[in-house]
Design a protein around this motif. Sequence first.
Motif, PDB file in Angstrom:
ATOM      1  N   HIS A  26       7.712  11.039  -7.156  1.00 51.13           N
ATOM      2  CA  HIS A  26       6.457  10.749  -6.453  1.00 51.13           C
ATOM      3  C   HIS A  26       5.426  10.132  -7.395  1.00 51.13           C
ATOM      4  N   GLN A  27       5.447  10.509  -8.648  1.00 45.18           N
ATOM      5  CA  GLN A  27       4.518   9.923  -9.607  1.00 45.18           C
ATOM      6  C   GLN A  27       4.847   8.456  -9.865  1.00 45.18           C
ATOM      7  N   PHE A  28       6.133   8.144  -9.973  1.00 41.14           N
ATOM      8  CA  PHE A  28       6.536   6.745 -10.122  1.00 41.14           C
ATOM      9  C   PHE A  28       6.107   5.939  -8.897  1.00 41.14           C
ATOM     10  N   TYR A  29       6.295   6.510  -7.705  1.00 42.51           N
ATOM     11  CA  TYR A  29       5.892   5.843  -6.466  1.00 42.51           C
ATOM     12  C   TYR A  29       4.391   5.566  -6.444  1.00 42.51           C
ATOM     13  N   LEU A  30       3.607   6.505  -6.960  1.00 40.17           N
ATOM     14  CA  LEU A  30       2.149   6.357  -6.957  1.00 40.17           C
ATOM     15  C   LEU A  30       1.646   5.499  -8.113  1.00 40.17           C
ATOM     16  N   GLY A  31       2.544   4.978  -8.930  1.00 44.54           N
ATOM     17  CA  GLY A  31       2.161   4.085 -10.018  1.00 44.54           C
ATOM     18  C   GLY A  31       1.777   4.808 -11.292  1.00 44.54           C
ATOM     19  N   LYS A  32       2.056   6.071 -11.388  1.00 43.48           N
ATOM     20  CA  LYS A  32       1.749   6.867 -12.573  1.00 43.48           C
ATOM     21  C   LYS A  32       3.032   7.038 -13.396  1.00 43.48           C
ATOM     22  N   MET A  54       0.836  -1.187   0.000  1.00 46.72           N
ATOM     23  CA  MET A  54       0.000   0.000   0.000  1.00 46.72           C
ATOM     24  C   MET A  54       0.873   1.239   0.000  1.00 46.72           C
ATOM     25  N   LYS A  55       0.410   2.224  -0.710  1.00 51.36           N
ATOM     26  CA  LYS A  55       1.151   3.466  -0.807  1.00 51.36           C
ATOM     27  C   LYS A  55       0.839   4.333   0.402  1.00 51.36           C
ATOM     28  N   ASN A  56       1.848   5.046   0.864  1.00 53.52           N
ATOM     29  CA  ASN A  56       1.748   5.855   2.063  1.00 53.52           C
ATOM     30  C   ASN A  56       1.686   7.328   1.680  1.00 53.52           C
ATOM     31  N   LYS A  57       0.739   8.054   2.243  1.00 56.20           N
ATOM     32  CA  LYS A  57       0.567   9.477   1.930  1.00 56.20           C
ATOM     33  C   LYS A  57       1.781  10.300   2.348  1.00 56.20           C
ATOM     34  N   LYS A  58       2.332  10.018   3.515  1.00 53.12           N
ATOM     35  CA  LYS A  58       3.488  10.787   3.992  1.00 53.12           C
ATOM     36  C   LYS A  58       4.697  10.570   3.089  1.00 53.12           C
ATOM     37  N   THR A  59       4.910   9.339   2.671  1.00 56.78           N
ATOM     38  CA  THR A  59       6.025   9.041   1.776  1.00 56.78           C
ATOM     39  C   THR A  59       5.843   9.762   0.450  1.00 56.78           C
ATOM     40  N   ALA A  60       4.640   9.701  -0.102  1.00 59.08           N
ATOM     41  CA  ALA A  60       4.357  10.375  -1.376  1.00 59.08           C
ATOM     42  C   ALA A  60       4.563  11.880  -1.250  1.00 59.08           C
TER      43      ALA A  60
END
Length: 78
Positions: free
Chosen positions: A20-26, A1-7
């Motif tokens: 951050h976009q790569f982290y969010l899968g975009k 699961m992706k974390n809001k603080k990390t993003a």
Amino acid sequence: MKNKKTATLLAIFLGLLGIHQFYLGKNIRGLFYFLTCGLCGILWALDVITLVFISQNDFDNKYNSQNIQRQILENIKK
């Protein structure tokens, strides 16, 4: 699961590179950010503001909805 603080931290410190976009899968959006430096910082600033002020529930619905659905199905199967 992706974390809001990390993003959010990735967006603040490495957002111009689109990390951050790569982290969010975009990935396509991340590549665009990387090639244009977050469209000269405009899109980067909007992303930082959005990530700071989005609620945790809205963040989960947008970026973790598939993971949440998968966990619910796994719990039902048990």
